[in-house]
Design a protein around this motif. Structure first.
Motif, mmCIF file in Angstrom:
data_model
loop_
_atom_site.group_PDB
_atom_site.id
_atom_site.type_symbol
_atom_site.label_atom_id
_atom_site.label_comp_id
_atom_site.label_asym_id
_atom_site.label_seq_id
_atom_site.Cartn_x
_atom_site.Cartn_y
_atom_site.Cartn_z
ATOM 1 N N UNK A 160 -9.268 4.410 0.226
ATOM 2 C CA UNK A 160 -8.352 3.423 -0.323
ATOM 3 C C UNK A 160 -8.683 2.986 -1.606
ATOM 4 N N UNK A 161 -7.669 3.134 -2.695
ATOM 5 C CA UNK A 161 -7.780 2.820 -4.097
ATOM 6 C C UNK A 161 -7.028 1.306 -4.242
ATOM 7 N N UNK A 164 0.740 -1.312 -0.042
ATOM 8 C CA UNK A 164 0.037 -0.169 0.045
ATOM 9 C C UNK A 164 0.952 1.226 -0.056
ATOM 10 N N UNK A 165 0.862 1.999 -0.970
ATOM 11 C CA UNK A 165 1.335 3.177 -1.222
ATOM 12 C C UNK A 165 0.634 4.395 -0.833
ATOM 13 N N UNK A 166 0.982 5.694 -0.864
ATOM 14 C CA UNK A 166 -0.056 6.842 -0.645
ATOM 15 C C UNK A 166 0.369 7.909 -1.414
ATOM 16 N N UNK A 167 -0.613 8.753 -1.939
ATOM 17 C CA UNK A 167 -0.302 10.035 -2.582
ATOM 18 C C UNK A 167 0.337 10.781 -1.460
ATOM 19 N N UNK A 185 -1.488 -11.252 -4.624
ATOM 20 C CA UNK A 185 -0.795 -9.937 -4.329
ATOM 21 C C UNK A 185 -1.606 -8.830 -4.636
ATOM 22 N N UNK A 186 -1.654 -7.899 -4.064
ATOM 23 C CA UNK A 186 -2.550 -6.685 -4.176
ATOM 24 C C UNK A 186 -1.813 -5.268 -4.242
ATOM 25 N N UNK A 187 -2.329 -4.423 -5.059
ATOM 26 C CA UNK A 187 -1.549 -3.076 -4.790
ATOM 27 C C UNK A 187 -2.627 -2.135 -4.636
#
Ligand code: CO
Length: 213
Positions: free
Chosen positions: A189-190, A96-99, A177-179
């Motif tokens: 959450x996107x 999980x990344x983030x803007x 595996x999810x992004x």
């Protein structure tokens, strides 16, 4: 009262609340964990893994570092993945990344950040792999957001490269595996809807460890 002192007061309140809804809550917790999800996210204090997903203690194994990276030779994230997949048998691995990620932003700037240089170089590598797409985006904000997404995707690829994930998936069909990307501005959450099967097939052309034979 300082924030530091509040933490212990908050903890005492939290213990009481948990016990009020389930008297044996901590007794159950002490018996062990059975998480379904491994979450790999950024250390950023605004991106609270458990809070934003609503999971309870024991449900999600969590690893956080600067800019949610899974470098090929990083034994910390590798050990987390190995333990979560081979021993805890999680069904989902999420990067999980983030803007508005400071790590991703720093990697785009011409600055010497000392020990952070080799760590953030992983993000510059992501930029190099996707240079044509990123250079074609003229808006700096959009380019930055897209790099956040591509970084998540490349870290998912790094997760899929590992023997433990390839072995487990071949024999059990898990983990998937999810992004994800967390939008700090909206709180949403996107799901990047990464096609795991396709990615696995694609990268096994080069990173096949013979797990399917
Ligand atoms: Co970040």
């Amino acid at each position: 009262m300082s924030l530091y002192e509040d933490v212990f007061k908050n903890n005492a309140k939290w213990v009481e609340e948990k016990k009020a809804s389930d008297a044996d809550f901590f007794e159950h917790l002490s018996k062990g964990q059975n998480p379904d999800i491994l979450y790999i996210g950024c250390s950023d204090s605004r991106v609270t893994a458990e809070d934003m997903t609503g999971v309870e203690p024991g449900q999600m194994f969590v690893h956080r570092n600067v800019a949610n990276l899974v470098p090929n030779n990083d034994s910390s994230s590798a050990s987390v993945i190995e333990y979560a997949v081979a021993h805890l048998k999680v069904k989902h691995v999420v990067v999980c990344g983030h803007y508005f990620c400071g790590g991703v932003k720093a990697a785009m700037e011409a600055a010497d950040l000392g020990i952070l240089n080799p760590w953030l170089r992983n993000i510059r590598d992501v930029y190099r792999i996707h240079r044509d797409e990123l250079n074609a985006i003229s808006d700096e904000g959009e380019k930055y957001n897209r790099l956040v997404e591509l970084n998540v995707e490349e870290q998912c690829v790094n997760v899929i490269k590992t023997a433990v994930v390839q072995n487990a998936y071949t024999s059990t069909g898990y983990p998937l595996v999810h992004g994800w990307v967390f939008d700090v501005q909206s709180g949403k959450l996107i799901d990047l809807n990464i096609n795991f099967e396709e990615k696995l097939k694609d990268i096994q052309e080069i990173y096949d460890l013979g797990t399917g034979k």
